[in-house]
Design a protein around this motif. Structure first.
Motif, PDB file in Angstrom:
ATOM      1  N   CYS B  13     -35.145 -19.508  11.904  1.00 49.68           N
ATOM      2  CA  CYS B  13     -35.442 -18.939  13.310  1.00 49.68           C
ATOM      3  C   CYS B  13     -35.685 -17.522  13.352  1.00 49.68           C
ATOM      4  O   CYS B  13     -35.788 -16.913  14.396  1.00 49.68           O
ATOM      5  CB  CYS B  13     -34.361 -19.449  14.149  1.00 49.68           C
ATOM      6  SG  CYS B  13     -32.733 -18.422  13.996  1.00 49.68           S
ATOM      7  N   SER B  14     -35.632 -16.603  12.510  1.00 50.68           N
ATOM      8  CA  SER B  14     -35.473 -15.380  12.435  1.00 50.68           C
ATOM      9  C   SER B  14     -34.104 -14.708  12.659  1.00 50.68           C
ATOM     10  O   SER B  14     -33.894 -13.572  12.545  1.00 50.68           O
ATOM     11  CB  SER B  14     -36.577 -14.424  13.040  1.00 50.68           C
ATOM     12  OG  SER B  14     -37.651 -15.361  13.445  1.00 50.68           O
ATOM     13  N   CYS B  16     -31.379 -14.875  10.848  1.00 52.80           N
ATOM     14  CA  CYS B  16     -30.930 -14.353   9.770  1.00 52.80           C
ATOM     15  C   CYS B  16     -31.469 -13.033   9.499  1.00 52.80           C
ATOM     16  O   CYS B  16     -30.593 -11.788   9.071  1.00 52.80           O
ATOM     17  CB  CYS B  16     -31.035 -15.197   8.661  1.00 52.80           C
ATOM     18  SG  CYS B  16     -29.955 -16.494   8.674  1.00 52.80           S
ATOM     19  N   GLY B  95     -27.504 -17.703   5.319  1.00 49.95           N
ATOM     20  CA  GLY B  95     -27.901 -18.493   6.584  1.00 49.95           C
ATOM     21  C   GLY B  95     -27.413 -19.924   6.251  1.00 49.95           C
ATOM     22  O   GLY B  95     -27.835 -20.194   5.375  1.00 49.95           O
ATOM     23  N   THR B  96     -26.800 -20.485   7.127  1.00 47.65           N
ATOM     24  CA  THR B  96     -26.483 -21.954   7.338  1.00 47.65           C
ATOM     25  C   THR B  96     -27.621 -22.776   6.913  1.00 47.65           C
ATOM     26  O   THR B  96     -27.734 -24.040   6.208  1.00 47.65           O
ATOM     27  CB  THR B  96     -25.630 -22.542   8.248  1.00 47.65           C
ATOM     28  OG1 THR B  96     -24.699 -21.440   8.475  1.00 47.65           O
ATOM     29  CG2 THR B  96     -24.998 -23.437   8.292  1.00 47.65           C
ATOM     30  N   CYS B 159     -24.341 -18.782  11.094  1.00 51.95           N
ATOM     31  CA  CYS B 159     -25.748 -18.944  11.712  1.00 51.95           C
ATOM     32  C   CYS B 159     -25.444 -18.352  13.152  1.00 51.95           C
ATOM     33  O   CYS B 159     -25.149 -18.637  14.119  1.00 51.95           O
ATOM     34  CB  CYS B 159     -25.842 -20.552  12.180  1.00 51.95           C
ATOM     35  SG  CYS B 159     -27.518 -21.039  13.250  1.00 51.95           S
ATOM     36  N   PRO B 160     -25.934 -16.854  13.137  1.00 52.38           N
ATOM     37  CA  PRO B 160     -26.143 -16.320  11.654  1.00 52.38           C
ATOM     38  C   PRO B 160     -25.160 -15.600  11.063  1.00 52.38           C
ATOM     39  O   PRO B 160     -24.119 -15.704  11.342  1.00 52.38           O
ATOM     40  CB  PRO B 160     -27.009 -14.916  12.593  1.00 52.38           C
ATOM     41  CG  PRO B 160     -25.899 -14.373  13.795  1.00 52.38           C
ATOM     42  CD  PRO B 160     -26.013 -15.938  14.237  1.00 52.38           C
TER      43      PRO B 160
ATOM     44  N   HIS C 164     -27.551 -15.960  18.700  1.00 51.23           N
ATOM     45  CA  HIS C 164     -26.979 -17.569  19.119  1.00 51.23           C
ATOM     46  C   HIS C 164     -25.944 -17.715  19.823  1.00 51.23           C
ATOM     47  O   HIS C 164     -24.850 -17.920  19.533  1.00 51.23           O
ATOM     48  CB  HIS C 164     -27.059 -18.340  17.891  1.00 51.23           C
ATOM     49  CG  HIS C 164     -28.395 -18.364  16.737  1.00 51.23           C
ATOM     50  ND1 HIS C 164     -29.428 -18.423  17.569  1.00 51.23           N
ATOM     51  CD2 HIS C 164     -28.450 -18.215  15.509  1.00 51.23           C
ATOM     52  CE1 HIS C 164     -30.265 -18.548  16.680  1.00 51.23           C
ATOM     53  NE2 HIS C 164     -29.902 -18.467  15.471  1.00 51.23           N
TER      54      HIS C 164
HETATM   55  S1  SF4 Z   1     -28.958 -20.082   9.618  1.00 49.31           S
HETATM   56 FE1  SF4 Z   1     -29.093 -19.867  11.893  1.00 49.31          FE
HETATM   57  S2  SF4 Z   1     -29.883 -17.731  12.344  1.00 49.31           S
HETATM   58 FE2  SF4 Z   1     -30.152 -18.227  10.392  1.00 49.31          FE
HETATM   59  S3  SF4 Z   1     -32.512 -19.160  10.250  1.00 49.31           S
HETATM   60 FE3  SF4 Z   1     -31.073 -20.817  10.331  1.00 49.31          FE
HETATM   61  S4  SF4 Z   1     -30.907 -21.217  12.678  1.00 49.31           S
HETATM   62 FE4  SF4 Z   1     -31.545 -19.048  12.303  1.00 49.31          FE
END
Ligand code: SF4
Ligand code: SF4
Ligand code: SF4
Ligand code: FES
Lengths: 136, 314, 450
Positions: B13-14, B16, B95-96, B159-160, C164
């Motif tokens: 999702c960007s 990270c 990231g997760t 996340c993030p 988030h």
């Molecule tokens: S871990 Fe969370 S912040 Fe990173 S790309 Fe996935 S959804 Fe986006």
């Protein structure tokens, strides 16, 4: 056709494991699909054992412990009973049929009951098919 | 000498990447002196098929440090991930999504084909539309975490993820030492007051605010689990805390487990239910238990619900 | 010697896309495509989830504008559950949203777009980026990083998480603001406002003036526009208001977000995962032909600046007047998106201050009582990338039974495709192309900030 399920049976050392031993010694026939894992008490069965077994390729999981009120550690099997309700519910959450889990009480003197339980489980799992029939 | 680095995003999702940019003051020296970034779609224009787009094979330059974010859910992600593995000495899953599948792996709980069909037949979509299949990368059978597909040298969930630890991982690599990262649970980093669960025997949905004195420090607020909300702090890896308080808790909102399980192979749903049950809290009071796996649906954790087989008497 | 040039990945944008330029035997552009490469399926996997949890799931649609999804989702759940947020809850949400706009615009203009202008579109790719900008203009770069960090940390500190977020909740907001926080935020935002005004001046004098010829031409197309306006006075709105759909001749209709299905539709092409939203109510169908497009309108900064009657804050209004006197209304040049973006930057700062100065902002009553139940709700906000629509249906348990999402970028997919075609066919002639030329094609996409 030809599906031979893998079933993991967690057996209490004091009863079911002894019963399985006895069944072996008496040369009673039971399906070779069952792999036995010994626990000191059915109360030691953590739900994680069940989920891990299924996620690593088992098609069914059984827990066999002493009859209620006969547990060496007093209430281990009551705890197993409580947890098994949760396991059955959680199996669905994890995308498994609840029928893939079974809890049975057998005393050390009941090899026939042990054989019956694992045979029935094998038949049931054969009907259900492999865990991973939908996705690889 | 700056260390070469390549960044890539797969099904991400960007967020990270933005977390990287949130490193703050140290960001500029990090990206201009410590690292020599050779590939990073969000920040620079290195192209897979040559700068004029005439190449045929996807290519990423060699780099010492590789960072991938996002889950693996289509062929292009897989190809890019494999190329990153080939070209980078040390590959970090950031990231997760990259470490456990993340939110996109919620898709693993559904029938993918049916879902995709549904997406192209919504109320506002022109009738007759079909799932696009020309020049777009086809989906894999399910959503994967990076380590299910290639060897990963270091995992940093979140996340993030926390910018502080992103910087720590990069700096430790450059300095050739082990990174210092938190290893406990979110609760271990939480300062709320714990007094025992009291009379709580059910968890409530988060449809009213928790109790706290506005403006008072967090250690004067009672633990949210003890207030009867399902807070996943106990079963979630620490790492989100900034200014001494876990992210959501500082917003007075219960944790939903975005850093994944405390132990790498752990299972947040099982651990949470087990934890509730052993504290005499009815685990059935949790609405939609499956969404407890919302961040960790890869590795076969989340699967479509099986249609119920008629239950036999036993 | 027909061939295809694959510009992949399209870089310094927020998503996953690839441009394919098909050249004919003479090396002229036959066709172009902007392929959108990724599909994750949010509309489907939120089904079954308790609706109040969804605002903290859908924020993962985009980590650059998570607040937008978070809040559109909260608005949709509010209305599905029949809840009305308290006035302070409402305003706290709006404040977070406009603050998030501030960061986004700094990020987009300086980190992603500015390297093209400051270092030049033809600069080598290895320096045409933020790292290069640091070397070419270190003071500016430092300032930019500092300001972005300031905005991001203000949000992070007040709301717990800037990326988030979780602080918006059905019925309002999770925590009230205390006086101390208000003071701190006010001070920070004033600094950001100064920077915003500086950024706008900087761009007008150093960027737009210098690249006027490119601006007029690069990727220029003629379309309609969609954006949010105040229900009473038609001024620019980002968090709440009604929608205005304007034709390229300036005529328009206004409607409530709830009725979106009567006005817009989604067209699907087999070569991209993103749907293409178009104006269904114009009843002319969908066509991306450059000369006579059908149903095509644009969203995002330029669209909002075009559809609004005015801007309610003084400095942004002054900038809008200057903009209109130069480019008219509606302005069509694609690169003006950047100009409009900076006007919105100023507005977002001013609006944040306005909200922080509102006397009720520190009221502790931030969340209304809600009951999960069956219903339907549409939540609309203006994301940096355009009008964002979340439409949910809930069952009697208050869990999602159906969802339809129209995200900002999708409205602009068709126009972006047109701008790419326009840019490529103007720039590439008789087989002559170069890295710099292809980068200019990408600049047409970058302007939209997809
Ligand atoms: S871990 Fe969370 S912040 Fe990173 S790309 Fe996935 S959804 Fe986006
Ligand atoms: S359960 Fe939640 S509120 Fe309680 S200590 Fe853990 S993280 Fe903090
Ligand atoms: S509190 Fe939990 S859900 Fe919130 S940021 Fe931390 S780990 Fe993630
Ligand atoms: S000892 Fe056999 S069940 Fe406890």
């Amino acid at each position: 056709m030809g599906f031979e399920p893998k079933i993991i049976a967690f057996c209490c050392h004091w009863c079911a494991y002894a019963a399985a031993d006895l069944a072996g010694a008496a040369r009673m026939q039971y399906p070779h699909n069952v792999r036995i894992v010994r626990l000191m008490c059915s109360g030691m069965m953590h739900p994680e054992f069940v989920m891990d077994a299924l996620s690593q390729g088992a098609d069914g999981v059984m827990v066999l412990g002493c009859h209620l009120d006969e547990c060496r550690y007093r209430d281990g099997n009551y705890r197993a009973l409580d947890r098994s309700d949760m396991v059955v519910e959680l199996l669905e959450d994890f995308g498994y049929e609840p029928e893939r889990f079974n809890l049975t009480w057998v005393s050390s003197q009941e090899p026939d009951k042990f054989v019956k339980a694992v045979t029935e489980m094998t038949v049931r799992i054969k009907k259900l098919g492999p865990v991973n029939d939908v996705q690889g | 000498m700056a260390v070469t680095a390549a960044l890539e995003w797969l099904g991400s999702c960007s967020g990270c990447e933005i977390a990287i940019l949130n490193i703050g003051e140290d960001l500029l020296p990090l990206i201009t002196e410590t690292l020599d970034i050779v590939h990073a779609p969000l920040l620079m224009d290195h192209k897979y098929f040559g700068q004029c787009g005439e190449g045929v094979a996807l290519e990423i330059p060699d780099a010492v440090i590789g960072i991938v974010t996002g889950c693996v859910n289509n062929r292009e992600h897989l190809e890019v991930l494999q190329e990153m593995r080939t070209k980078c000495k040390v590959l970090i899953a950031l990231g997760t999504c990259a470490t456990h599948g993340g939110i996109p792996a919620l898709m693993n709980g559904q029938d993918q084909q049916e879902s995709w069909q549904g997406i192209f037949t919504t109320v506002s979509t022109d009738p007759g539309a079909e799932i696009p299949d020309v020049e777009v990368p086809p989906p894999l059978d399910r959503v994967y975490a990076c380590d299910e597909k290639v060897r990963i040298d270091m995992q940093l969930p979140g996340c993030p993820p926390n910018p502080e630890f992103i910087a720590e991982v990069i700096v430790s690599l450059v300095e050739g030492r082990d990174p210092i990262l938190p290893s406990k649970s979110v609760c271990d980093t939480c300062l709320t007051k714990r007094e025992g669960k009291g009379t709580v025997d059910k968890v409530k949905r988060f449809i009213e605010n928790v109790e706290f004195e506005p403006g008072a420090p967090i250690d004067e607020m009672r633990c949210l689990l003890e207030q009867g909300y399902m807070c996943m702090g106990p079963v979630t890896a620490a790492g989100c805390a900034k200014r001494g308080v876990p992210g959501c808790i500082s917003a007075r909102v219960p944790c939903r487990g975005c850093f994944g399980p405390v132990r790498k192979g752990g299972n947040q749903l099982l651990d949470m239910m087990n934890g509730l049950a052993s504290n005499g809290i009815d685990y059935k009071s949790v609405v939609d238990r499956r969404s407890i796996l919302r961040f960790t649906g890869a590795h076969g954790r989340l699967r479509p619900v099986k249609k119920h087989v008629a239950r036999e008497k036993s | 010697m027909a061939k295809v040039l694959n510009i992949a990945p399209v870089s310094r944008i927020e998503g996953h896309a690839k441009i394919a330029i098909h050249l004919d035997d003479n090396g002229n552009v036959e066709n172009t495509f902007l392929h959108i490469q990724s599909l994750r399926g949010f509309e489907k996997f939120i089904e079954g989830r308790p609706a109040e949890e969804v605002p903290r799931i859908v924020n993962r649609i985009c980590g650059i504008c998570p607040w937008m999804h978070h809040l559109a989702s909260n608005k949709a759940v509010d209305s599905a559950f029949g809840a009305t947020p308290t006035p302070t809850g409402h305003k706290l949400r709006e404040m977070c949203q406009v603050m998030a706009h501030i960061n986004d615009k700094i990020l987009h203009f300086f980190f992603l777009a500015a390297p093209d202008f400051v270092l030049g579109p033809d600069a080598d790719y290895s320096v045409r980026n933020i790292m290069g900008l640091v070397k070419a203009a270190p003071e500016l770069a430092k300032q930019v990083v500092k300001m972005r960090q300031l905005g991001q940390m203000m949000l992070d500190k007040f709301a717990g998480k800037a990326i988030h977020p979780v602080a918006g909740v059905v019925g309002g907001f999770a925590k009230p603001m205390v006086e101390e926080e208000r003071k701190e935020l006010l001070q920070g935002t004033r600094t950001l406002l100064d920077f915003g005004c500086y950024a706008l001046d900087f761009a007008i004098n150093n960027v737009f003036a210098k690249y006027m010829d490119i601006i007029g031409d690069l990727g220029a197309i003629k379309t309609g526009f969609l954006g949010m306006i105040d229900r009473e006075d038609g001024s620019l709105r980002l968090y709440d208001g009604q929608l205005r759909l304007m034709k390229s001749d300036g005529s328009f209709v206004d409607f409530e977000g709830d009725d979106y299905i009567d006005y817009i539709g989604e067209h699907v092409e087999p070569w991209g995962y993103s749907k293409m939203v178009y104006a269904k109510s114009w009843k002319e169908g969908f066509d991306m032909a450059l000369t006579a497009p059908k149903g095509i309108y644009r969203v995002n900064t330029l669209a909002r600046i075009n559809v609004c009657e005015k801007i309610s804050t003084p400095r942004a209004q002054a900038a809008l007047e200057a903009f209109r006197s130069s480019f008219g209304r509606p302005a069509q040049q694609t690169l003006l998106y950047h100009y409009a973006r900076l006007i919105e930057l100023v507005y977002s700062c001013e609006r944040t201050i306005e909200l922080l100065e509102w006397e009720g902002i520190t009221d502790p009553n931030v969340r209304a009582k809600v009951e999960p139940k069956a219903g339907r709700g549409v939540g609309v906000v203006e994301a940096p990338r355009g009008t964002l629509i979340h439409d949910y249906t809930t069952d009697e348990n208050g869990c999602i039974s159906g969802a339809n999402l129209i995200v900002g970028t999708t409205h602009n997919i068709a126009p972006m495709n047109m701008s790419v075609k326009r840019a490529a066919s103007t720039l590439i002639k008789d087989g002559v192309y170069s890295e710099g030329i292809l980068n200019q094609v990408e600049m047409a996409v970058r302007a939209y900030d997809p």
